[in-house]
Motif scaffolding. Structure first.
Motif, PDB file in Angstrom:
ATOM      1  N   ILE A  41       0.851  -1.190   0.000  1.00 28.36           N
ATOM      2  CA  ILE A  41       0.000   0.000   0.000  1.00 28.36           C
ATOM      3  C   ILE A  41       0.890   1.245   0.000  1.00 28.36           C
ATOM      4  O   ILE A  41       1.761   1.373   0.851  1.00 28.36           O
ATOM      5  N   ALA A  42       0.644   2.137  -0.931  1.00 26.08           N
ATOM      6  CA  ALA A  42       1.450   3.361  -0.992  1.00 26.08           C
ATOM      7  C   ALA A  42       0.673   4.571  -0.495  1.00 26.08           C
ATOM      8  O   ALA A  42       1.237   5.474   0.101  1.00 26.08           O
ATOM      9  N   GLY A  43      -0.618   4.596  -0.746  1.00 23.28           N
ATOM     10  CA  GLY A  43      -1.438   5.716  -0.274  1.00 23.28           C
ATOM     11  C   GLY A  43      -1.081   7.047  -0.894  1.00 23.28           C
ATOM     12  O   GLY A  43      -1.284   8.090  -0.286  1.00 23.28           O
ATOM     13  N   GLN A  44      -0.565   7.039  -2.117  1.00 22.08           N
ATOM     14  CA  GLN A  44      -0.037   8.267  -2.699  1.00 22.08           C
ATOM     15  C   GLN A  44      -1.009   9.033  -3.576  1.00 22.08           C
ATOM     16  O   GLN A  44      -0.949  10.250  -3.656  1.00 22.08           O
ATOM     17  N   ARG A  46      -4.280   9.346  -3.518  1.00 25.96           N
ATOM     18  CA  ARG A  46      -5.320  10.011  -2.719  1.00 25.96           C
ATOM     19  C   ARG A  46      -6.679  10.007  -3.406  1.00 25.96           C
ATOM     20  O   ARG A  46      -7.543  10.800  -3.062  1.00 25.96           O
ATOM     21  N   MET A  49     -10.547   8.033  -1.716  1.00 27.54           N
ATOM     22  CA  MET A  49     -11.181   8.549  -0.493  1.00 27.54           C
ATOM     23  C   MET A  49     -12.632   8.077  -0.370  1.00 27.54           C
ATOM     24  O   MET A  49     -13.393   8.137  -1.331  1.00 27.54           O
ATOM     25  N   ASN A  63      -5.716   2.130   2.532  1.00 23.80           N
ATOM     26  CA  ASN A  63      -4.988   1.897   3.780  1.00 23.80           C
ATOM     27  C   ASN A  63      -5.927   1.791   4.985  1.00 23.80           C
ATOM     28  O   ASN A  63      -5.498   1.902   6.110  1.00 23.80           O
TER      29      ASN A  63
ATOM     30  N   ILE B 182       2.672   6.411   5.340  1.00 25.14           N
ATOM     31  CA  ILE B 182       1.236   6.473   5.589  1.00 25.14           C
ATOM     32  C   ILE B 182       0.952   5.916   6.979  1.00 25.14           C
ATOM     33  O   ILE B 182       1.596   4.989   7.443  1.00 25.14           O
ATOM     34  N   LYS B 183      -0.025   6.568   7.616  1.00 18.06           N
ATOM     35  CA  LYS B 183      -0.422   6.154   8.951  1.00 18.06           C
ATOM     36  C   LYS B 183      -1.877   5.725   8.915  1.00 18.06           C
ATOM     37  O   LYS B 183      -2.656   6.410   8.240  1.00 18.06           O
ATOM     38  N   PRO B 184      -2.305   4.718   9.616  1.00 19.10           N
ATOM     39  CA  PRO B 184      -1.480   3.828  10.429  1.00 19.10           C
ATOM     40  C   PRO B 184      -0.590   2.953   9.551  1.00 19.10           C
ATOM     41  O   PRO B 184      -0.876   2.851   8.372  1.00 19.10           O
ATOM     42  N   GLN B 336       5.449  13.021  -3.041  1.00 19.30           N
ATOM     43  CA  GLN B 336       4.897  11.670  -2.888  1.00 19.30           C
ATOM     44  C   GLN B 336       3.409  11.631  -3.203  1.00 19.30           C
ATOM     45  O   GLN B 336       2.956  10.845  -4.014  1.00 19.30           O
ATOM     46  N   CYS B 337       2.618  12.469  -2.565  1.00 20.65           N
ATOM     47  CA  CYS B 337       1.180  12.360  -2.832  1.00 20.65           C
ATOM     48  C   CYS B 337       0.673  13.544  -3.637  1.00 20.65           C
ATOM     49  O   CYS B 337       1.186  14.648  -3.583  1.00 20.65           O
ATOM     50  N   THR B 338      -0.336  13.242  -4.418  1.00 13.25           N
ATOM     51  CA  THR B 338      -0.733  14.087  -5.530  1.00 13.25           C
ATOM     52  C   THR B 338      -1.163  15.509  -5.170  1.00 13.25           C
ATOM     53  O   THR B 338      -0.680  16.451  -5.790  1.00 13.25           O
ATOM     54  N   PRO B 339      -2.058  15.709  -4.220  1.00 11.27           N
ATOM     55  CA  PRO B 339      -2.556  17.071  -4.020  1.00 11.27           C
ATOM     56  C   PRO B 339      -1.426  18.053  -3.709  1.00 11.27           C
ATOM     57  O   PRO B 339      -1.363  19.137  -4.286  1.00 11.27           O
ATOM     58  N   ARG B 341       1.936  17.601  -4.197  1.00 10.24           N
ATOM     59  CA  ARG B 341       2.917  17.650  -5.283  1.00 10.24           C
ATOM     60  C   ARG B 341       2.464  18.608  -6.383  1.00 10.24           C
ATOM     61  O   ARG B 341       3.229  19.434  -6.865  1.00 10.24           O
ATOM     62  N   THR B 377      -6.159  16.190   2.644  1.00  9.82           N
ATOM     63  CA  THR B 377      -6.219  15.014   1.758  1.00  9.82           C
ATOM     64  C   THR B 377      -4.872  14.329   1.619  1.00  9.82           C
ATOM     65  O   THR B 377      -4.748  13.390   0.845  1.00  9.82           O
ATOM     66  N   ILE B 379      -0.866  12.727   2.846  1.00 13.19           N
ATOM     67  CA  ILE B 379      -0.273  11.751   3.760  1.00 13.19           C
ATOM     68  C   ILE B 379       0.217  12.431   5.033  1.00 13.19           C
ATOM     69  O   ILE B 379       0.011  11.938   6.133  1.00 13.19           O
TER      70      ILE B 379
END
Lengths: 546, 407
Positions: A41-44, A46, A49, A63, B182-184, B336-339, B341, B377, B379
């Protein structure tokens, strides 16, 4: 097992199941880019949702593990709005070059924009420019501007092949996929990164600019590259025959089978289809004699071959079957042999160089149906058979597929054998040194042109289906062999592959209880066989913290 | 003005040496802690109302208590010394002038969370702090304070802001690209190298020895009802005496600017203040009567963050100030994450265009909308930090931006 509610529907799933998979089971699609069930899982991205009751803001479904009593909504106004935003973020720096992009038609940016985007674009500034048309290796081309940085390809090379060629370099909106210095994407699974790339960033150099994907048809099939029998889809172009230089098979794509190949396919198998549309294909029966070489009708070829078989005593006839033939073909061949009580049959011809397997899917046995040939009882002493030919004891030799002059046997030995044989019969899909000198050439349909089954190394019987019509006069081998059975006075099982399979089930105990219906799309093990399932990817065998 | 706790030794020439530290009562807290049960130490810190001083303000004792009690493998203590928040330079002073306070705090913390190994991740540009702190670590080893059940590894960063985000820091420490995780799972469950990890700021841990020495009640009494102790404020920008000042968490922003930093410089007229580092929402001149603790600033729609106070007088252009930050966030977004970046770069381009005189009025609404849509939205908290300035600068000083835009 946690029981949760998604969009008003209750479902119970195994502990550890994430919300994308739980929703999928209910037929609810949660859009996503970076999540792939075969990768971590990368969770990148988004995009996945969803709203979870008692959670203040939308959570990523990939995730979030299903929990007992959880109430999930995948289609609230807030979720829809978030998806629209995320789609806009994904697209602001995307070149929107769909008209010249090979991914168009199967691009998840297009699909999700139409489903979840449909906003009015607001980006009026210059987009970020990145490298385009960068070859990463022999099979894969990168367009970094189209990339949405989901990192699936990077994770694939880290977690599946364990080869780690790819990384994401730079930061922010200048981030880009690339090769580590001194590396090329040359592992035997490189083609898979094209499959899992949700956009047009990674394209197949073999497929680029050949044909638009919306002209393609697909048929479920089995890879013939080795004895594993990875499940594939054969993509064929019948609607634009003037594209791709007339090649009908456009590409092979892996098809999920948890017990065989999971989501993956090796490059050896993926690119093992050129012969289907090669100029060397045999397209009509051929008779070659002192009067010359002539293309003839099937009736003439069938009666000619039957007559040749009758002309010799059974011990003067040798048959070299092939582990590339389907179960149905092998049974039909057995019926031919039985009709004349012929015993000298074998299928093991040594390859010129011993192929090597790898540490994942690829087997050293490069034939798809050796297990089938063995179970149907066509195994024999190949070397002895060839020695008989060299000694002049064989008058007739029937070769299926093999190019004996390009085998592991010394060419001089093979020539000596062929020289002493009076009647040489060849059955196969493509011309080779044997078909060139055979008195009778019976053209066979390639596997993508017909139905049938292969038995993989574990004893899993798997169906492949017809994707295109056979070229020219070529026939499935069970068909042409069935005609010879009839010409020899026997009764062929029937005019469809399935009828031969039913006879196989009825008469060969190893296949007892099987049927085309039961084999379905995921195959069925022969009685007594056990399967170890798809192998653990090499990248997962060493536990890495993380 | 409150008692000076953290900067108590800064006036001494030898404050960075072991001898100097010992001469002012150094390592007596550690001696005391050695006689305490780990749970008792955590309990004391909980009662002191110590909250994380790196930015998030999370209650420190509670963070420690998340480490699974049943875990049998290693537990790591990681000190975040990657001080990169714009306008913040307090940890640098601690590392340079009182490094043993951090080491002693780490020893006590390590006992509380049963850790045998600590890492101190120092910002790459902090060469002198790194040298001095490394010297102090060596002296502590030589004196037998370290190496007897607890070790410290000093690790230098390479200059990425995102490596100050606690899980980005852990990725970097593990030798990977400094991408937040990423959490958890949260670091207390699965942190550095997959083991339970407590990540604390330098200043936070430097508070621990005084808490143990003088008690939780004393410490709690120095601050507000919800946040104990004093803290170090980095004050910069248009003030007469920029610098690091220690005061109670209850001090007001007005007191800091006028009583500590000598008042507004240049035009002498205050326009705006950033109260808690670059990522905190800006406050206007009439919003400075606010207590500088976590809850006080939260109530004003801003945050105390790292307590980096940047003062702007009337001559400062707010759009240009936003341009500086927008460039910073576009440059430092890890990608790393889209919004984050995509929109940090986009917003920078828009702000840049506006400052260049090519903006349109609807650009302002686009920036606000993009920032608000992306908020919450991502990480990590980087983007939520970035939208603090995007939104507050434009909403509070919209006229200044509009004056630069074409109609």
């Amino acid at each position: 097992m946690p029981k949760l509610t998604i969009d008003g529907k209750e479902i119970e799933v195994e502990a550890g199941t994430n919300l994308i998979e739980a929703a999928r089971r209910l037929g609810i699609e949660v859009p996503h880019y970076c999540y792939h069930p075969g990768l971590s899982i990368a969770g990148q991205c988004r995009l996945c949702m969803v709203d979870i009751e008692k959670t203040p803001r939308p959570s990523i479904a990939c995730n979030t593990q299903a929990a007992d009593g959880m109430v999930v909504h995948t289609d609230t106004e807030r979720v829809r709005d978030t998806r629209r935003s995320i789609m806009e973020f994904h697209l602001i720096n995307h070149p929107l070059d769909c008209p010249v992009c090979d991914q168009a038609g199967e691009c998840w940016l297009q699909i999700y924009y139409m489903k979840h985007g449909l906003y009015d674009p607001r980006m009026t500034d210059e987009k970020v420019h990145k490298p385009k048309a960068v070859p990463l290796g022999p099979h894969v081309m990168l367009d970094a501007e189209r990339c949405i940085l989901c990192s699936r390809c990077v994770r694939f090379c880290d977690e599946i092949t364990g080869t780690g060629e790819l990384g994401i370099f730079h930061r922010g909106d200048h981030s880009e996929i690339g090769l580590f210095p001194g590396r090329d994407l040359v592992n035997n699974y490189s083609g898979n990164v094209v499959d899992i790339c949700p956009v047009g960033a990674l394209t197949d150099r073999d497929f680029r600019f050949q044909v638009r994907v919306w002209y393609l048809d697909a048929a479920r099939s089995i890879c013939t590259g080795c004895a594993r029998g990875c499940n594939i889809d054969v993509h064929v172009n019948r609607r634009r025959p003037h594209h791709a230089e007339g090649k009908r098979v456009a590409r092979l794509k892996p098809r999920f089978n948890a017990d065989v190949n999971a989501w993956w396919l090796c490059d050896v198998g993926r690119y093992h289809y050129d012969f289907v549309d090669a100029p060397t294909r045999l397209t009509a029966p051929v008779r070659r004699n002192n009067a010359g070489t002539a293309e003839i009708a099937w009736d003439e070829a069938v009666s000619g071959v039957a007559e040749a078989l009758r002309r010799y005593s059974p011990d003067q006839v040798g048959v070299l079957a092939s582990p590339r033939m389907a179960n149905e073909d092998l049974l039909a061949l057995r019926r031919v042999l039985e009709a004349r009580a012929m015993r000298q049959v074998a299928y093991d011809v040594p390859p010129p160089a011993l192929a090597e397997g790898d540490d994942f899917l690829l087997r050293s046995d490069r034939a798809p149906n050796r297990r089938g040939a063995e179970l149907i009882g066509l195994g024999g002493d190949t070397g002895g058979l060839m020695a008989s030919a060299r000694a002049g004891r064989l008058k007739c030799l029937w070769v299926f597929h093999h190019d004996l002059l390009a085998s592991g046997w010394p060419a001089a030995d093979v020539r000596q054998a062929l020289d002493r044989v009076e009647t040489l019969i060849f059955t196969g899909t493509n011309a080779n040194a044997i078909s060139e000198r055979a008195q009778w050439v019976l053209p066979a349909a390639a596997w993508v042109e017909r139905e049938g089954t292969f038995t993989n190394f574990e004893g899993r019987v798997q169906r492949f289906r017809s994707a295109v019509e056979p070229l020219g006069q070529a026939l499935p081998e069970w068909d042409l062999l069935g005609r010879i059975v009839a010409a020899l006075g026997g009764t062929p099982a029937g005019g469809r592959a399935e009828l031969w399979f039913r006879e196989l089930v009825r008469t060969v105990p190893a296949f007892a209880g099987l049927s085309y219906q039961a084999i379905g799309d995921h195959g069925q093990l022969i009685p007594g066989a056990t399967s170890a399932g798809a192998p653990t990817p090499p990248g997962r065998r060493v536990k890495v913290h993380g | 003005m409150a008692e000076i706790v953290l900067m108590r030794n800064f006036g001494r020439q030898d404050s960075h040496t072991l001898a100097g530290y010992r001469a002012t009562g150094g390592y007596t807290a550690w001696e005391k802690a050695k006689g305490m049960e780990p749970a008792a130490i955590t309990e004391e810190v909980k009662k002191s109302n110590l909250r994380g001083l790196g930015g998030a303000g999370f209650p420190t004792g509670m963070k420690w208590s998340f480490v699974p009690k049943t875990h049998t493998g290693p537990v790591y203590l990681v000190i975040n010394a990657d001080e990169g928040e714009p306008g913040t330079f307090k940890d640098r002073y601690l590392l340079e002038r009182d490094p043993h306070a951090l080491i002693e705090g780490m020893l006590i913390t390590a006992r509380a969370i049963r850790s045998a190994k600590g890492f101190v991740y120092i910002r790459g540009e902090y060469v002198q702090p790194w040298r001095i702190f490394s010297g102090a670590v060596k002296d502590a080893y030589d004196a037998g304070l370290l190496g007897n059940g607890f070790d410290i590894v000093v690790h230098r960063g390479a200059g990425a802001y995102i490596c100050g985000e606690e899980t980005g820091l852990l990725s970097s420490l593990e030798g990977k690209k400094g991408w937040p995780k990423i959490k958890p799972p949260f670091p207390a469950i699965k942190g550095a190298f997959g083991e339970p990890t407590v990540v604390n700021n330098v200043e936070t841990i430097a508070c621990v020895p005084p808490i143990i020495n003088r008690g939780a009640e004393w410490f709690a009494g120095l601050g507000t009802k919800t946040q104990g102790g004093t803290r170090m404020y980095s004050v910069s920008g248009r003030v007469t005496k920029p610098g690091v000042y220690e005061d109670s968490c209850a001090v007001t922003l007005r007191q800091l600017i006028h009583d500590h930093a000598g008042g507004v410089s240049h035009t002498g007229k205050l326009k705006a203040v950033v109260p808690g580092g670059g990522s905190a929402a800006i406050l206007t001149a009439d919003e400075i009567d606010v207590a500088m603790d976590v809850d006080g600033l939260k109530a004003k729609g801003s945050m105390i963050g790292s307590a980096g106070v940047v003062v702007m007088d009337e001559s400062v252009s707010i759009p240009e100030a936003l341009l500086v930050l927008a460039r910073f966030y576009a440059h430092e977004s890890c990608g790393q994450c889209t919004p984050c970046r995509e929109s940090t770069g986009w917003i920078y381009k828009m702000v840049h265009r506006i400052v260049d005189g090519h903006g349109r009025k609807d650009d302002l609404d686009t920036i606000l909308d993009v920032a608000k849509r992306g908020g919450g939205t991502t990480i990590c908290a980087f983007y939520d930090g970035a939208i603090g300035p995007y939104i507050s600068y434009i909403e509070k000083f919209r006229g200044e931006f509009e004056a630069l835009c074409r109609s």
